[in-house]
Design an enzyme around this catalytic site. Structure first.
Site, PDB file in Angstrom:
ATOM      1  N   GLY A 126      -2.196  -7.964  -6.548  1.00  0.00           N
ATOM      2  CA  GLY A 126      -2.435  -6.943  -5.520  1.00  0.00           C
ATOM      3  C   GLY A 126      -2.878  -5.679  -6.217  1.00  0.00           C
ATOM      4  O   GLY A 126      -2.292  -5.289  -7.218  1.00  0.00           O
ATOM      5  N   LYS A 132       5.228  -8.472 -14.313  1.00  0.00           N
ATOM      6  CA  LYS A 132       4.239  -7.726 -13.551  1.00  0.00           C
ATOM      7  C   LYS A 132       3.415  -6.891 -14.512  1.00  0.00           C
ATOM      8  O   LYS A 132       3.961  -6.129 -15.305  1.00  0.00           O
ATOM      9  CB  LYS A 132       4.959  -6.819 -12.552  1.00  0.00           C
ATOM     10  CG  LYS A 132       4.018  -6.140 -11.615  1.00  0.00           C
ATOM     11  CD  LYS A 132       4.741  -5.567 -10.407  1.00  0.00           C
ATOM     12  CE  LYS A 132       3.743  -5.271  -9.320  1.00  0.00           C
ATOM     13  NZ  LYS A 132       4.227  -5.622  -8.014  1.00  0.00           N
ATOM     14  N   ASP A 134       8.243   1.632  -0.081  1.00  0.00           N
ATOM     15  CA  ASP A 134       7.270   0.614   0.299  1.00  0.00           C
ATOM     16  C   ASP A 134       7.948  -0.693   0.718  1.00  0.00           C
ATOM     17  O   ASP A 134       7.666  -1.755   0.165  1.00  0.00           O
ATOM     18  CB  ASP A 134       6.284   0.379  -0.859  1.00  0.00           C
ATOM     19  CG  ASP A 134       4.998  -0.297  -0.401  1.00  0.00           C
ATOM     20  OD1 ASP A 134       4.737  -0.295   0.832  1.00  0.00           O
ATOM     21  OD2 ASP A 134       4.266  -0.827  -1.250  1.00  0.00           O
TER      22      ASP A 134
END
Ligand SMILES: *[C@@H]1O[C@H](CO)[C@@H](O)[C@H](O)[C@H]1NC(C)=O
Ligand SMILES: *[C@@H]1O[C@H](CO)[C@@H](O)[C@H](O)[C@H]1NC(C)=O
Ligand SMILES: *[C@@H]1O[C@H](CO)[C@@H](O)[C@H](O)[C@H]1NC(C)=O
Ligand SMILES: *[C@@H]1O[C@H](CO)[C@@H](O)[C@H](O)[C@H]1NC(C)=O
Ligand SMILES: *[C@@H]1O[C@H](CO)[C@@H](O)[C@H](O)[C@H]1NC(C)=O
Ligand SMILES: *[C@@H]1O[C@H](CO)[C@@H](O)[C@H](O)[C@H]1NC(C)=O
Ligand SMILES: *[C@@H]1O[C@H](CO)[C@@H](O)[C@H](O)[C@H]1NC(C)=O
Length: 684
Positions: free
Chosen positions: A358, A376, A475
């Site tokens: 993403g 990540k 988020d």
């Protein structure tokens, strides 16, 4: 004042006219007593020698030690009086207790602590009056905790506070050797430090050094400061400290204060002071010959271990230097892992190991130290550069300490030059809730969805209230909630939103960060994230999970508007995921309750949205115990009302008199159609 003196003053030189009407100076050289010190809360005087001890091992206390009477803080023309103060302090952790929270030198209008809170508020201010200019509070904080909500720079800093715990100026604790070379001093090492604070009426200097050292020439903080209206009239002066869940002791060994003689600090005795460093006393307590021998043996052993340790460290250091590690980075927790190990773990970031992507990040699966991990990899945009990254890492370091069963744990991190940042997380076997909702093969059933909602609520409660400092997620969305091998839902990626603003689905104006569809109206407008904007995103998340429908779908009404519409027609249950309706295994009362929680969370007025604590209570317990009822006071009565309307669907006449809830409700400036929907809260 005798008339003659007043006349003399009138005829004195202009310089004399601007001198304080009454100046005050005092020196405490480890001679604090209960009569010459005003002790508030947990503060005591411990002797000999007579040292001011602000806090003890009790959690959530406030301790203040003040000069016994108010002193003049401004001149007759209301301009703040200059002052100079110096003190020797020691902040030391208790054995086997996690250390936390700092202390402050302060000017206060009042000695009582009713307007102050413990923990990160340092016994200085509270949640509501923080930042209020009418506080008339000035302080210099020596803080050992990094509180995001106060924009703290790190977990070892000195800051100048005016009416707010968000410092007007702050610096890492330490001093400048020879005017330029900075040396950090760890505030809560237990060492004795001397601090100097000088205010000349328009600027302030704060300086610190190890006790016994000369005052460094260059101050740590040197900024212009307008204290007009803050230092006003007669005020208390002294020290305040607090404990929270984390505790440590705060001691003032000696103190001088003057608003006429800026050299009074020289009167402090700075040598041969007691030491409060935490040490393992079991070794030193031993008596007699055998003990002597064992100490000898121990010392030898320590030497051997020391040498080995040193060698290992040196090797590690050299290795770290190879990797381009800067000194500060090793301070952070969780610890840095080596890039080469990450490469190995992910087979060189092989495509087949990629499990998600993403915006500017990709997620890989890997095995590190025998455990499965998710790696990540975030590309650092050149625009943000290294400065933005170290700021972010400071935040990661505090987030890395968060541990909760509904939060994805961070296991480590590393950085590859200026190109990318790598975060290593626990691996979540069952993927994201997003995938589980919209991929029919593995679709969650009703029970599982309820559990996901409960888990996420408790994870968020932990972020908002469970940890010492409030952590905003910023988020919350279905793709950020992951399922572990036992199908526990865990909240991931907290705080990351800030760094991921190039994500294509992110709305990113100058300050606004978040994902379209999950952002509260006031967040879009002002760009300010808050507990309430997190609750809003949680509300959208709940609706999405229950309805099995994305917040924004091409050519359709947004989920929030759609659900409000259903609610107005009294058809909330119709919003339930069609696929669940077909299977027919769900509790209609539960569906209704969860829908209403979701709707309440996405209320356009942030003040009406519930706190995560209230959400968790409704979800976890049908009833509240009497204890909780007492503890939660007013909040419970609001909660009870919400609950009675949710669960029982009954209307209680007395509700109409409840001030908080109805006041808020009536003052909410929203459309009538919105207000008519009050039936969901007040019952029908
Ligand atoms: C503390 O002792 C010093 C002498 O070291 C004395 O000058 C001072 O007045 C004493 N302070 C108080 C508050 O009693
Ligand atoms: C610590 O301070 C608290 C609050 O003033 C007090 O109740 C408690 O007895 C103190 N504990 C010790 C060990 O002195
Ligand atoms: C905070 O202090 C103010 C007084 O400055 C008081 O009115 C308010 O009720 C306090 N708030 C809390 C949450 O204790
Ligand atoms: C602060 O320190 C600087 C540098 O030593 C000095 O020039 C200045 O006068 C000091 N200001 C105050 C308010 O003491
Ligand atoms: C206070 O100190 C600052 C420098 O620290 C200086 O610029 C300023 O003129 C001083 N003000 C007074 C009133 O002495
Ligand atoms: C200081 O602040 C007061 C009000 O807060 C203001 O009236 C005054 O002009 C300010 N002084 C300076 C030098 O900025
Ligand atoms: C200021 O304090 C110092 C240190 O105690 C002392 O030596 C000096 O005489 C004092 N100066 C005045 C003007 O009182």
């Amino acid at each position: 004042m005798p008339r003659a003196t007043s006349i003399f003053l009138l005829f004195a030189t202009s310089q004399l006219l601007f001198r304080p009407i009454s100046s005050i100076d005092f020196v405490y050289n480890s001679n604090f007593t209960t009569t010459n010190t005003l002790l508030v809360g947990s503060a005591t005087v411990v002797s000999p020698p007579s040292i001011l001890t602000l806090t003890n091992e009790t959690t959530s206390t406030i301790g203040r030690g003040l000069y016994p009477s108010r002193i003049p803080a401004s001149s007759s023309s209301s301009s703040p009086l200059p002052f100079a103060t110096s003190f020797i302090f020691s902040v030391s952790p208790f054995k086997n207790r996690l250390p936390g929270h700092g202390f402050a030198f302060v000017f206060l209008p009042s000695s009582d602590t009713s307007a102050a809170e413990s923990a990160q508020h340092l016994g200085l201010l509270n949640l509501t009056n923080n930042g209020d200019p009418s506080n008339r509070i000035f302080g210099v904080e020596f803080d050992v905790f990094s509180n995001q909500e106060f924009n703290d720079i790190n977990d070892n800093h000195v800051g100048v506070d005016v009416n707010s715990l968000t410092s007007v100026s702050s610096s890492v604790a330490g001093f400048y050797r020879d005017g330029s070379q900075f040396t950090e001093l760890r505030l809560n090492s237990g060492d004795n430090y001397q601090a100097w604070i000088e205010f000349n009426g328009s600027a302030i200097n704060v300086t610190m050094a190890r006790a016994g050292s000369l005052k460094p020439v260059r101050p740590l903080i040197n900024v212009p400061l307008n204290l007009t209206g803050v230092l006003l009239g007669d005020m208390f002066v002294g020290f305040t400290a607090a404990t929270g869940l984390l505790v440590q002791s705060h001691r003032i060994l000696s103190w001088s204060f003057s608003n006429s003689n800026f050299s009074l600090a020289d009167a402090l005795i700075t040598r041969n002071l007691p030491s409060f460093k935490l040490r393992d006393d079991s070794v030193f307590n031993s008596k007699g010959f055998i003990a002597g021998i064992s100490v000898g043996a121990f010392v030898l052993l320590v030497c051997v271990i020391g040498v080995v340790f040193y060698a290992v460290r040196r090797r590690r250091r050299l290795r770290l230097e190879e990797d381009g590690v800067e000194d500060w980075e090793t301070e952070y927790w969780p610890h840095r892992v080596q890039y080469r190990n990450v490469l190995e773990a992910t087979k060189g970031f092989a495509e087949e190991n990629m499990i998600g992507y993403g915006g500017n990040s990709k997620v890989y699966r890997g095995v590190l130290e025998g455990k499965e991990v998710a790696v990540k990899r975030i590309a650092i945009s050149p625009r943000e550069g290294v400065a933005g990254t170290s700021e972010f890492l400071a935040e990661v370091s505090s987030l890395g300490r968060l541990r909760h069963k509904n939060i994805v744990g961070l296991r480590g991190w590393c950085k590859k030059g200026g190109e990318c940042l790598i975060l290593v997380y626990e691996y979540m076997e069952n993927g994201s809730v997003d995938k589980r909702l919209f991929d029919c093969d593995v679709m969650l059933d009703w029970e599982e969805r309820m559990r996901v909602i409960r888990d996420v609520a408790s994870g968020m409660l932990y972020l908002h209230e469970g940890w010492e400092s409030k952590v905003l997620h910023r988020d919350i969305k279905t793709s950020n909630v992951l399922l572990d091998k036992d199908m526990n839902a865990r909240v991931g990626d907290f705080g990351l939103a800030k760094l991921q603003n190039t994500n294509k689905e992110m709305v990113s104006t100058t300050h606004v960060v978040g994902t379209a569809g999950y952002m509260a109206p006031e967040l879009v407008k002002t760009g300010r994230a808050s507990v309430e904007t997190d609750v809003y995103s949680f509300g959208v998340f709940v609706l999405e999970v229950v309805c099995g429908r994305r917040p924004i779908e091409e050519g359709r009404e947004g989920i929030v508007e759609w659900m409000w519409g259903l609610m107005e027609r009294d058809q909330v249950v119709d919003g339930l995921d069609e696929r669940l309706k077909v299977r027919g295994r769900f509790e209609i009362k539960e569906v209704e309750m969860v829908m209403r929680i979701g709707l309440l969370c996405v209320h356009p007025d942030p003040r009406v949205r519930p706190k995560m604590r209230q959400v968790v209570h409704i979800l976890e317990q049908g009833r509240l115990s009497d204890d909780e009822r007492e503890r939660e006071g007013m909040e419970v009565s609001l909660l009870e009302r919400m609950k009675s309307s949710y669960l029982l669907g009954t209307s209680d006449g007395r509700q109409q008199q409840h001030p908080t809830f109805l006041d808020v409700w009536n003052s909410s400036s929203h459309s009538n159609s919105f207000r008519s929907s009050s039936s969901i809260f007040l019952g029908r």
